[in-house]
Design a protein around this motif. Structure first.
Motif: not given
Length: 817
Positions: A228-231, A233-238, A221-223
């Protein structure tokens, strides 16, 4: 063992015994039917359990196959394998549970029914036979003649034997009944207790299993949260990655190279698509992906093959070739690579691209020569022939001539800027989040990414969501957006939110609040103000002290429809004018100066003195009789005001904010006006000349081929009126161009009779495209010419509609945009 029937009574064979016996037999029969039902249901549960286990096993196998797919991602692979193992163990527990249930219920109860209850039934049959024989012996003894001693003695002996036999059989029957009556209690309880123990064991095992997995699940769950946060952030960048299309278009003018100078021949110097003329007899041209690397020019095919990395070497050594433009070729932007043994003709996509390719090849040739001179053997070989044939003398000087990689500035997104400059569009329509990048095209609003996700969940019948940065936008949809906007739409959907401030969504609110607000706003429509009835205002004119009565209504015609957004004027001015009429905003105009003045409720009328969301605000205009035909629709009685008629009149006025408000109040987008030759709002939008109104109705579910009382669809009316932009829109949206009206004419026949060349061209081109698609099979997109021509007409209709009008119609033709 308790006795349910008295043995003394059974020997007497009294009526009391017979009544008790009948009651017990009925009780045993009822017990047998219920036990058989339980056994049947248990068997059904076993079959369902087997099916569940099979489905569960298939699911686990699917998870294991999915883990194989993620074998390159150790984190996901480990989690899937661990969970699959846990599910397998749980599946084993299910199998044990079903086996124990089968033994505890089916076997135990089935044994009780087939043995104990069967003995009772068999003994009952014997008892009934002996009872009948006993009755016969008694009758025979009673009928014996006392004058015949021998017969009398014989009947007495038979009766004595039968009475003894009847007593023993009766006692056996009662014994079996009493045994069953006593045994049924512990048999049933023992069965259910065993089953409950099995359930207890199953759940304890499941709990222990999940309890052991819990630490690992918390780790996952922690991972997952980090992922999710990384995704996110990547989505916002894309989100801005669609700008790569613009960068790609710019790169076609100047293809990118990997470095500003060629220092290492093993690196890719340049790559991209070129057309290559084949060397066969037909001299055909094929498109290939070319790469300059390792002092070679190679190419790959784009089609899938068994060897995706397979390349074909065009020039094995750039030192023995030269490159030059091929001006004698009929095709544009060609250049030629010449070697001692063979020459190749290639074609770039632009003249600038050709120059860069030639420059890159010449620089690579120079690099190949420089690296060759470093090798001692090659230097010795050059003593007799200092230069390879065909190498230009200027090659060494071009070693560092390659231009640097251009970092093009981020192109301005004109469409995004236009949409965001519409009043209210600088923030999300629902939560006021800044910099919205999504839109609901059928509502005409812009949204943040969180609100857009909830809008998608509402369904496309309520909200059609598109990205302002990732999706392609047609001019007609952009026109709808420019005619509405957050401010205009919220005047309707948030007209009555004064008591709901605590429910309003805000930028960082939880999803539950956001979802509740959006559903209340667009699904339940809790914040609408009702349409007005008869309105009376006292003291509206203090100087005269009269009453003003509103008995009639109309809709303001929408001025300067969205062509201004695409033309040369300032965008801020254009979008502000396009939404200046507001939403379901109304003013009242006075007809006369009598003591009780009659006012007209005008929907879409600008009123700066009152709250823009109100309905029935009063403003006075004594010149209404002269202005009514010019800037408003036909005046109707207030009794005729309902959402459907309001939608109908708003369509005839081309007033999108009022159209949006009418739909919000429950108007049927396909409502048929039986008082006006069965026309629909879409017919009225065509007659208004507004492309934006037509597109808005189509986005909200209007039927494109609906016919009026004369058998004419909207395409017929657009053709008759010469509205080229609307004809283009309807054909793009799939209108049936073969439909005929009551006069037997289809749109093409009408266009030919009115000699409208543009519309004839569109209709014929659409028909040819349709025939091409049918002849080449389902799924063929059709001719590219069709798409290009219709795109050009759409742009003209949006940007410069006057160019689509015939010269004799330009002075008095309606505004088509």
């Amino acid at each position: 063992m308790g006795v349910t029937i008295d043995f003394e009574e059974c020997l007497k064979d009294s009526p009391k015994f017979r009544v008790s016996l009948e009651q017990v037999e009925n009780d045993i029969h009822d017990l047998e039917s219920k036990l058989e039902k339980v056994i049947k249901l248990c068997n059904g549960m076993m079959e369902a359990g087997k099916a569940y286990n099979a489905a569960n096993g298939a699911f686990i196998n699917g998870v294991r196959e999915l883990s194989v797919y993620f074998r390159g991602d150790q984190q996901v692979n480990d989690a899937l394998c661990r969970f699959a193992d846990g599910l397998t163990e749980m599946l084993n527990y299910y199998t044990i549970l079903f086996d124990q249930a089968k033994r505890a219920i089916s076997k135990n109860l089935d044994h009780f029914v087939k043995n104990d209850l069967k003995k009772v039934k068999d003994t009952k049959k014997h008892f009934e036979k002996i009872s009948d024989d006993m009755d016969a012996a008694l009758s025979r003894q009673a009928q014996a003649n006392k004058n015949k001693p021998q017969e009398l003695e014989e009947t007495n002996n038979i009766l004595t034997a039968m009475r003894s036999c009847f007593g023993h059989v009766t006692l056996d029957y009662v014994f079996q009944i009493n045994v069953v009556q006593s045994k049924k209690r512990f048999k049933v309880m023992d069965t259910m207790l065993s089953f409950m123990y099995a359930m207890n064991t199953f759940y304890h095992q499941g709990y222990d299993l999940t309890n052991d997995l819990e630490p690992y699940m918390k780790t996952v769950a922690a991972q997952l949260e980090k992922m999710t946060q990384q995704a996110a952030a990547e989505k916002k960048e894309m989100e801005e990655r669609h700008l790569l299309v613009q960068e790609r278009e710019n790169s076609l003018k100047s293809p990118p190279m990997r470095s500003s100078s060629v220092s290492d021949s093993s690196e890719v110097v340049m790559e991209g698509y070129l057309f290559k003329r084949t060397t066969n007899a037909f001299k055909t041209w094929v498109r290939r992906w070319f790469t300059i690397q390792s002092n070679q020019l190679v190419y790959q095919k784009r089609v899938k093959s068994s060897y995706p990395d397979e390349t074909t070497v065009v020039v094995p050594d750039l030192r023995i070739c030269t490159v030059k433009p091929a001006e004698e070729i009929e095709r544009n932007f060609c250049f030629e690579i010449v070697s001692p043994t063979k020459s190749y003709t290639l074609q770039a996509e632009s003249d600038n691209q050709r120059k860069v390719w030639i420059q890159a090849l010449q620089a690579s040739i120079a690099t190949a020569f420089r690296e060759g001179h470093r090798e001692e053997n090659f230097q010795e070989g050059l003593q007799d022939d200092s230069r390879s044939p065909g190498v230009p003398s200027t090659v060494p000087s071009m070693l560092n001539s390659l231009p640097p990689v251009k970092s093009d500035a981020k192109p301005k997104n004109t469409m995004l800027r236009q949409v965001l400059q519409i009043p209210g569009n600088s923030v999300c329509c629902d939560c006021r989040q800044k910099e919205p990048r999504w839109a609901s095209i059928n509502l005409g609003i812009v949204l943040c990414i969180e609100c857009s996700g909830i809008h998608r969940s509402l369904g496309v019948h309520l909200s059609k969501v598109r990205s302002l940065t990732l999706d392609a936008w047609e001019p007609e949809i952009l026109g709808v957006m420019s005619l509405l906007g957050n401010e205009a739409v919220n005047k309707t959907y948030e007209a009555n939110t004064s008591e709901c401030a605590d429910r309003r969504a805000y930028p960082d609110c939880p999803r539950s609040i956001r979802e509740s607000w959006i559903k209340s706003k667009y699904v339940k429509k809790d914040f609408l103000k009702p349409l007005p009835g008869r309105v009376i205002a006292d003291g509206a004119s203090p100087a005269r002290g009269r009453k003003r009565v509103i008995r009639r209504w109309s809709v303001k015609k929408f001025p300067e429809r969205f062509k201004s957004v695409h033309s040369g004027e300032e965008e801020g001015e254009a979008v502000s004018r396009s939404t200046s009429s507001g939403s379901l905003h109304s003013g009242a105009r006075s007809d006369s100066g009598v003591e009780e003045a009659e006012d007209i409720l005008v929907f879409g009328e600008e009123d700066s003195e009152e709250d823009s969301g109100s309905v029935g605000d009063v403003s006075e205009d004594c010149n209404i009789p002269t202005r009514r035909s010019a800037d408003m629709t036909e005046v109707l009685e207030l009794s005729q005001l309902d959402p459907n008629m309001l939608l109908y009149k708003a369509a005839s006025a081309g007033n999108l904010p009022v159209l949006s408000a009418a739909l919000a109040h429950g108007a049927d987008v396909n409502w048929v006006n039986t008082q006006d030759t069965n026309k629909t709002p879409l017919h009225q939008a065509v007659e208004s000349g507004s492309i934006g109104a037509c597109e808005f109705l189509l986005l909200n579910g209007a039927k494109i081929d609906v016919k009026d009382g004369e058998g004419r669809a909207p395409l017929h009316h657009a053709t008759i009126l010469g509205n080229t932009g609307q004809v283009c829109l309807f054909l793009k949206r799939g209108a049936n161009q073969h439909a005929v009206d009551e006069d037997g004419q289809d749109p093409l026949a009408i266009a030919l009779s009115t000699t409208n060349a543009d519309i004839v061209t569109l209709l014929r081109l659409a028909r040819m495209n349709e025939e091409m698609r049918e002849s080449e099979g389902y799924g063929n997109p059709g001719d590219e010419t069709f798409s290009d021509v219709f795109k050009d007409f759409s742009q003209l209709a949006s940007n410069n509609p006057s160019r689509l009008m015939r010269a004799d119609d330009r002075t008095d033709a309606p505004d088509q945009t």
